[in-house]
Design a protein around this motif. Sequence first.
Motif, short mmCIF file in Angstrom:
data_model
loop_
_atom_site.label_atom_id
_atom_site.label_comp_id
_atom_site.label_asym_id
_atom_site.label_seq_id
_atom_site.Cartn_x
_atom_site.Cartn_y
_atom_site.Cartn_z
N PRO A 135 0.81 -1.24 0.00
CA PRO A 135 0.00 0.00 0.00
C PRO A 135 0.83 1.28 0.00
O PRO A 135 0.31 2.35 -0.34
CB PRO A 135 -0.81 -0.12 1.31
CG PRO A 135 -0.82 -1.57 1.64
CD PRO A 135 0.51 -2.07 1.18
N HIS A 136 2.10 1.17 0.35
CA HIS A 136 2.96 2.36 0.42
C HIS A 136 3.87 2.49 -0.81
O HIS A 136 4.74 3.37 -0.84
CB HIS A 136 3.82 2.28 1.69
CG HIS A 136 3.01 2.25 2.95
ND1 HIS A 136 2.53 3.39 3.56
CD2 HIS A 136 2.58 1.21 3.72
CE1 HIS A 136 1.84 3.05 4.65
NE2 HIS A 136 1.86 1.73 4.76
N GLY A 137 3.68 1.61 -1.78
CA GLY A 137 4.52 1.66 -2.97
C GLY A 137 5.96 1.27 -2.70
O GLY A 137 6.88 1.66 -3.43
N VAL A 138 6.16 0.49 -1.68
CA VAL A 138 7.49 0.06 -1.27
C VAL A 138 7.64 -1.42 -1.59
O VAL A 138 6.69 -2.20 -1.53
CB VAL A 138 7.68 0.29 0.25
CG1 VAL A 138 8.94 -0.36 0.78
CG2 VAL A 138 7.70 1.80 0.55
N SER A 139 8.85 -1.84 -1.95
CA SER A 139 9.10 -3.26 -2.18
C SER A 139 9.59 -3.91 -0.90
O SER A 139 10.20 -3.26 -0.05
CB SER A 139 10.14 -3.45 -3.30
OG SER A 139 11.41 -2.99 -2.88
#
Length: 396
Positions: A290-294
């Motif tokens: 949801p945070h655009g983090v991998s």
Amino acid sequence: MPHITPDTLRNDSAFITRLTALRQDLHRHPETAFEEHRTADIVARRLAEMGIEIHRGLGGTGVVGTLKGKRPGQRVIALRADMDALFIEEQTGLPYASEVPGKMHACGHDGHTTMLLGAAEKLAADPDFAGTVHFIFQPAEEGLGGARVMIEDGLFDLFPCDAVYGLHNAPKEPLGRVLTRPGPFMSAGDTWEVIFEGSGGHGAMPHTATDPTVPAGQFIAALAQIISRKVPATDSAVISVGHIAAGDYMSPNIIPAKVVVRGTARSYRPQIRDLLEQSIGSFAEHCAAPHGVSARLIYTRRYPPLVNTGAEVSRAVAAARVSVGENMVDPKAPLAGGSEDFSFMLEKVPGAYVMMGNGDGPEAAFVHTPKYDFNDALIPIGVAYWLNLVAAELAA
């Protein structure tokens, strides 16, 4: 072989004095994983002086001694002791404290080696048993899997056996108290690492950044739910965080681009071990997305669970009862949370592992701490246990 009591061995004062001096000498000269050259030389020399056939080189510094009984018998057993020390600065103040900066015998392997050598000496002097005993002196138990390396080098190909046994001292337990159990006894010990990666950015403008610290924090908080909601209540497992790294101490106004979270996972059954690995990765991804983090998981399976076999536990318990008395033996001990690379041996050969009380009461220093010391009063008890175990295994 007649049953042996610790008091019988204590009456041989020269024998106990010699073993105590050996243990304290090993303590004074600790050697860490795969560097146990001096220790291995001492072990090999003493075995040779006893007339025991020796083999060196398995696992680099491993030593195996072989002794055949004087009575006919085909059964073969192995007894194992570990030799390595730890990277800890000793703070005991003992007259025989470590002379090697930054290294000490903080787990009692100096005592384990001494007790097995003492048993080998008594057995070699009167090999009144039917069959063969292999004495395995193993390097690198502390984290580097010396047992696995010895096996890969051909330990059980060169020295096939019907059963293998190990023991470990247990600080705070009453001196000589023996604890074991059939089935799983000690946990698998795995290391995991999750790497959260975003863009990072200026701390004053988080809306312009892809911030990996938020999902990393959510992930750490969520880990406990794996145990409470994924692991059946009838199983035991542990997940702990031991390391968090992100950003630079001198740059608190910078949102880091990467957060690394590392920890340990402990379990007792293969299915639960698989569940922990899958769930840690899944939870990390669900927190990150949801945070655009991998989020990337690195899961390293280190030591498998230590699983004792029933028949061998029965023999170990019988030997322990003869050695210390029935009231001092717990054959249904609770699961132990630590891990042990003796588990690799038990994956190949039936066997049993016991914990043996090191005494000194509840205030005693625990293993892997700077003030720990092996209790030399345990030496005759451990030797008696080994001798009675050989008698139980190779009586006919």
